[in-house]
Design a protein around this motif. Structure first.
Motif, PDB file in Angstrom:
ATOM      1  N   THR A 107      29.819  39.888  45.590  1.00 17.92           N
ATOM      2  CA  THR A 107      28.520  39.584  46.183  1.00 17.92           C
ATOM      3  C   THR A 107      27.965  40.849  46.816  1.00 17.92           C
ATOM      4  O   THR A 107      28.699  41.806  47.058  1.00 17.92           O
ATOM      5  N   GLY A 108      26.672  40.818  47.100  1.00 18.06           N
ATOM      6  CA  GLY A 108      26.009  41.934  47.765  1.00 18.06           C
ATOM      7  C   GLY A 108      25.054  42.638  46.832  1.00 18.06           C
ATOM      8  O   GLY A 108      25.264  42.678  45.623  1.00 18.06           O
ATOM      9  N   GLU A 109      24.026  43.178  47.403  1.00 25.28           N
ATOM     10  CA  GLU A 109      23.017  43.915  46.631  1.00 25.28           C
ATOM     11  C   GLU A 109      23.109  45.412  46.905  1.00 25.28           C
ATOM     12  O   GLU A 109      23.131  46.205  45.987  1.00 25.28           O
ATOM     13  N   ASP A 110      23.141  45.784  48.158  1.00 26.62           N
ATOM     14  CA  ASP A 110      23.237  47.190  48.532  1.00 26.62           C
ATOM     15  C   ASP A 110      24.704  47.567  48.714  1.00 26.62           C
ATOM     16  O   ASP A 110      25.557  46.711  48.996  1.00 26.62           O
ATOM     17  N   TYR A 111      24.983  48.857  48.606  1.00 34.86           N
ATOM     18  CA  TYR A 111      26.361  49.344  48.674  1.00 34.86           C
ATOM     19  C   TYR A 111      27.071  48.862  49.948  1.00 34.86           C
ATOM     20  O   TYR A 111      28.212  48.413  49.900  1.00 34.86           O
ATOM     21  N   ARG A 170      30.940  42.995  48.678  1.00 39.87           N
ATOM     22  CA  ARG A 170      32.241  42.373  48.944  1.00 39.87           C
ATOM     23  C   ARG A 170      32.743  41.843  47.616  1.00 39.87           C
ATOM     24  O   ARG A 170      31.964  41.340  46.808  1.00 39.87           O
ATOM     25  N   GLY A 171      34.033  41.938  47.391  1.00 34.83           N
ATOM     26  CA  GLY A 171      34.539  41.438  46.132  1.00 34.83           C
ATOM     27  C   GLY A 171      36.039  41.278  46.107  1.00 34.83           C
ATOM     28  O   GLY A 171      36.765  41.803  46.957  1.00 34.83           O
ATOM     29  N   VAL A 172      36.462  40.527  45.101  1.00 33.56           N
ATOM     30  CA  VAL A 172      37.884  40.309  44.828  1.00 33.56           C
ATOM     31  C   VAL A 172      38.065  40.478  43.324  1.00 33.56           C
ATOM     32  O   VAL A 172      37.311  39.902  42.529  1.00 33.56           O
ATOM     33  N   LEU A 173      39.053  41.280  42.958  1.00 32.21           N
ATOM     34  CA  LEU A 173      39.439  41.458  41.564  1.00 32.21           C
ATOM     35  C   LEU A 173      40.867  40.957  41.427  1.00 32.21           C
ATOM     36  O   LEU A 173      41.776  41.481  42.073  1.00 32.21           O
ATOM     37  N   LEU A 174      41.028  39.883  40.639  1.00 37.88           N
ATOM     38  CA  LEU A 174      42.351  39.302  40.417  1.00 37.88           C
ATOM     39  C   LEU A 174      42.822  39.674  39.026  1.00 37.88           C
ATOM     40  O   LEU A 174      42.086  39.497  38.051  1.00 37.88           O
ATOM     41  N   TYR A 175      44.028  40.162  38.936  1.00 39.81           N
ATOM     42  CA  TYR A 175      44.691  40.372  37.658  1.00 39.81           C
ATOM     43  C   TYR A 175      45.720  39.259  37.531  1.00 39.81           C
ATOM     44  O   TYR A 175      46.313  38.836  38.527  1.00 39.81           O
ATOM     45  N   HIS A 187      32.588  46.186  52.005  1.00 42.96           N
ATOM     46  CA  HIS A 187      31.918  47.422  52.400  1.00 42.96           C
ATOM     47  C   HIS A 187      31.169  47.282  53.731  1.00 42.96           C
ATOM     48  O   HIS A 187      30.767  48.298  54.304  1.00 42.96           O
ATOM     49  N   ARG A 188      31.020  46.056  54.209  1.00 42.62           N
ATOM     50  CA  ARG A 188      30.368  45.880  55.519  1.00 42.62           C
ATOM     51  C   ARG A 188      31.202  46.547  56.613  1.00 42.62           C
ATOM     52  O   ARG A 188      30.677  46.862  57.670  1.00 42.62           O
TER      53      ARG A 188
END
Length: 150
Positions: free
Chosen positions: A75-79, A83-88, A146-147
């Motif tokens: 989620t989020g528009e600006d740098y 926020r994110g989650v990457l699941l492998y 990134h917040r």
């Protein structure tokens, strides 16, 4: 503390983030080794990513050959808002009709959160006849908020 550690989410934050989102980017591996990337609505099964798809879809053919996946939720528009989650992990196929319908109901609830289950069930039962379901068993989790950089 390095910047990577500063922006990583705790396990509780990852859980809350996954509970609050509805869609993910699902990557599977094509026969030629290239990534196959699609947007999917998902549900949660005991905290694990769960999704379903038509049995003849490319992603299903890919998973039958190689169950490894990457799931990106962001989620989020600006740098400074990202926020994110990457699941492998590995996508484990669910074959029992009751389990396929349960996954379908989890997914459909998130697609249409304001609709009662008794109204969703006929759709889930109808479309579920041609679908297969998967539960993602995590092997690695990468997260960022990134917040925290401000």
């Amino acid at each position: 503390m390095n910047q990577r550690a500063r922006i990583a989410m705790s396990e509780d934050e990852v859980t809350a983030f996954l509970e609050g989102a509805r869609k993910l980017q699902l990557a599977t591996i094509n026969p030629d080794g290239t990534p196959h990337l699609v947007t999917m609505f998902y549900g949660l099964d005991e905290g694990r990513i769960a999704f379903w798809s038509y049995a003849k879809a490319q992603k299903v053919r890919n998973l039958e050959r190689d169950p490894r996946v990457s799931c990106l939720i962001e989620t989020g528009e600006d740098y400074n808002e990202l926020r994110g989650v990457l699941l492998y992990g590995e996508a484990k196929r669910v074959d029992e009709p009751e389990q396929v319908l349960a996954v379908g109901l989890h997914v459909t609830r998130r697609m249409t959160p304001d609709v009662a289950d008794e109204l969703l069930l006929p759709y889930v039962e109808q479309t579920g006849r041609k679908r297969v379901a998967y539960i993602v068993e995590r092997t690695k989790v990468v997260s960022w908020d990134h917040r925290r950089l401000t």
